[in-house]
Design a protein around this motif. Sequence first.
Motif, PDB file in Angstrom:
ATOM      1  N   UNK A  42       0.853  -1.189   0.000  1.00 59.34           N
ATOM      2  CA  UNK A  42       0.000   0.000   0.000  1.00 59.34           C
ATOM      3  C   UNK A  42       0.890   1.240   0.000  1.00 59.34           C
ATOM      4  N   UNK A  43       0.818   2.007  -1.046  1.00 60.81           N
ATOM      5  CA  UNK A  43       1.688   3.190  -1.162  1.00 60.81           C
ATOM      6  C   UNK A  43       1.206   4.344  -0.295  1.00 60.81           C
ATOM      7  N   UNK A  44      -0.108   4.479  -0.153  1.00 62.52           N
ATOM      8  CA  UNK A  44      -0.684   5.559   0.640  1.00 62.52           C
ATOM      9  C   UNK A  44      -0.663   5.197   2.122  1.00 62.52           C
ATOM     10  N   UNK A  45      -0.209   6.130   2.941  1.00 62.63           N
ATOM     11  CA  UNK A  45      -0.205   5.910   4.389  1.00 62.63           C
ATOM     12  C   UNK A  45      -1.638   5.712   4.888  1.00 62.63           C
ATOM     13  N   UNK A  46      -2.584   6.407   4.287  1.00 58.02           N
ATOM     14  CA  UNK A  46      -3.980   6.294   4.713  1.00 58.02           C
ATOM     15  C   UNK A  46      -4.565   4.929   4.343  1.00 58.02           C
ATOM     16  N   UNK A  47      -4.155   4.374   3.237  1.00 51.74           N
ATOM     17  CA  UNK A  47      -4.590   3.021   2.869  1.00 51.74           C
ATOM     18  C   UNK A  47      -4.041   2.014   3.884  1.00 51.74           C
ATOM     19  N   UNK A  48      -2.811   2.233   4.325  1.00 54.14           N
ATOM     20  CA  UNK A  48      -2.216   1.357   5.345  1.00 54.14           C
ATOM     21  C   UNK A  48      -2.999   1.440   6.653  1.00 54.14           C
ATOM     22  N   UNK A  49      -3.363   2.661   7.042  1.00 56.88           N
ATOM     23  CA  UNK A  49      -4.131   2.833   8.272  1.00 56.88           C
ATOM     24  C   UNK A  49      -5.485   2.140   8.169  1.00 56.88           C
ATOM     25  N   UNK A  50      -6.123   2.247   7.010  1.00 56.82           N
ATOM     26  CA  UNK A  50      -7.399   1.576   6.802  1.00 56.82           C
ATOM     27  C   UNK A  50      -7.268   0.072   6.907  1.00 56.82           C
ATOM     28  N   UNK A  51      -6.183  -0.458   6.371  1.00 57.91           N
ATOM     29  CA  UNK A  51      -5.947  -1.916   6.425  1.00 57.91           C
ATOM     30  C   UNK A  51      -5.685  -2.371   7.856  1.00 57.91           C
ATOM     31  N   UNK A  52      -4.934  -1.562   8.625  1.00 55.75           N
ATOM     32  CA  UNK A  52      -4.677  -1.891  10.035  1.00 55.75           C
ATOM     33  C   UNK A  52      -5.998  -1.951  10.802  1.00 55.75           C
ATOM     34  N   UNK A  53      -6.859  -0.961  10.586  1.00 60.01           N
ATOM     35  CA  UNK A  53      -8.143  -0.933  11.278  1.00 60.01           C
ATOM     36  C   UNK A  53      -8.984  -2.154  10.895  1.00 60.01           C
ATOM     37  N   UNK A  54      -9.050  -2.443   9.602  1.00 62.02           N
ATOM     38  CA  UNK A  54      -9.862  -3.565   9.123  1.00 62.02           C
ATOM     39  C   UNK A  54      -9.368  -4.898   9.687  1.00 62.02           C
ATOM     40  N   UNK A  55      -8.052  -5.121   9.681  1.00 59.56           N
ATOM     41  CA  UNK A  55      -7.495  -6.391  10.174  1.00 59.56           C
ATOM     42  C   UNK A  55      -7.673  -6.517  11.684  1.00 59.56           C
ATOM     43  N   UNK A  56      -7.463  -5.423  12.412  1.00 58.75           N
ATOM     44  CA  UNK A  56      -7.644  -5.456  13.860  1.00 58.75           C
ATOM     45  C   UNK A  56      -9.102  -5.774  14.195  1.00 58.75           C
ATOM     46  N   UNK A  57     -10.023  -5.139  13.493  1.00 63.98           N
ATOM     47  CA  UNK A  57     -11.451  -5.385  13.690  1.00 63.98           C
ATOM     48  C   UNK A  57     -11.800  -6.840  13.378  1.00 63.98           C
ATOM     49  N   UNK A  58     -11.239  -7.366  12.295  1.00 63.24           N
ATOM     50  CA  UNK A  58     -11.486  -8.762  11.915  1.00 63.24           C
ATOM     51  C   UNK A  58     -11.027  -9.720  13.019  1.00 63.24           C
ATOM     52  N   UNK A  59      -9.851  -9.474  13.572  1.00 65.02           N
ATOM     53  CA  UNK A  59      -9.342 -10.331  14.653  1.00 65.02           C
ATOM     54  C   UNK A  59     -10.215 -10.228  15.904  1.00 65.02           C
ATOM     55  N   UNK A  60     -10.665  -9.033  16.219  1.00 60.67           N
ATOM     56  CA  UNK A  60     -11.516  -8.831  17.394  1.00 60.67           C
ATOM     57  C   UNK A  60     -12.839  -9.578  17.218  1.00 60.67           C
ATOM     58  N   UNK A  61     -13.425  -9.465  16.042  1.00 60.17           N
ATOM     59  CA  UNK A  61     -14.717 -10.106  15.798  1.00 60.17           C
ATOM     60  C   UNK A  61     -14.587 -11.628  15.713  1.00 60.17           C
TER      61      UNK A  61
END
Length: 142
Positions: A42-61
């Motif tokens: 992911x070249x965009x820092x914001x895309x990376x942040x979105x992916x971190x949020x999505x993966x963390x949420x997936x693990x929590x759920x």
Amino acid sequence: MADSRIILGVDPGTTIIGFGIIKVEENTLTCLQLNELKLSQYKSHYARLGRIYARTTELIETFKPDEMALEAPFFGKNVQSMLKLGRAQGVAIAAGIAHDLAVFEYSPRKIKMAITCAKYLPTVLGYKQRVGFYKYQWQHPR
């Protein structure tokens, strides 16, 4: 009924973020998952942040942890790198808070000492080598 809890551990980063899920039951610790999320594609820092949020949420759920443990940021000389790291950590924390998790921060040294049970290793490199060894053992049990 045994008192048990599930802990989501997060080692925040901007190119690689580490995740570990453990179950603690009385005096027994079980590693449920140990993995990393590579963000370099992911070249965009914001895309990376979105992916971190999505993966963390997936693990929590998926694992329904009771709490989240994060590695506290260390102080570096590059201010831009520290800001990006803080954002990555903040996004993971936000995912935990959004799911009503208790969030705890620990120093890098304290985490490595707890994982390796090695109080007197002279260098951080020694800790990192032992953490790598334990990670390999967890992923390749005999």
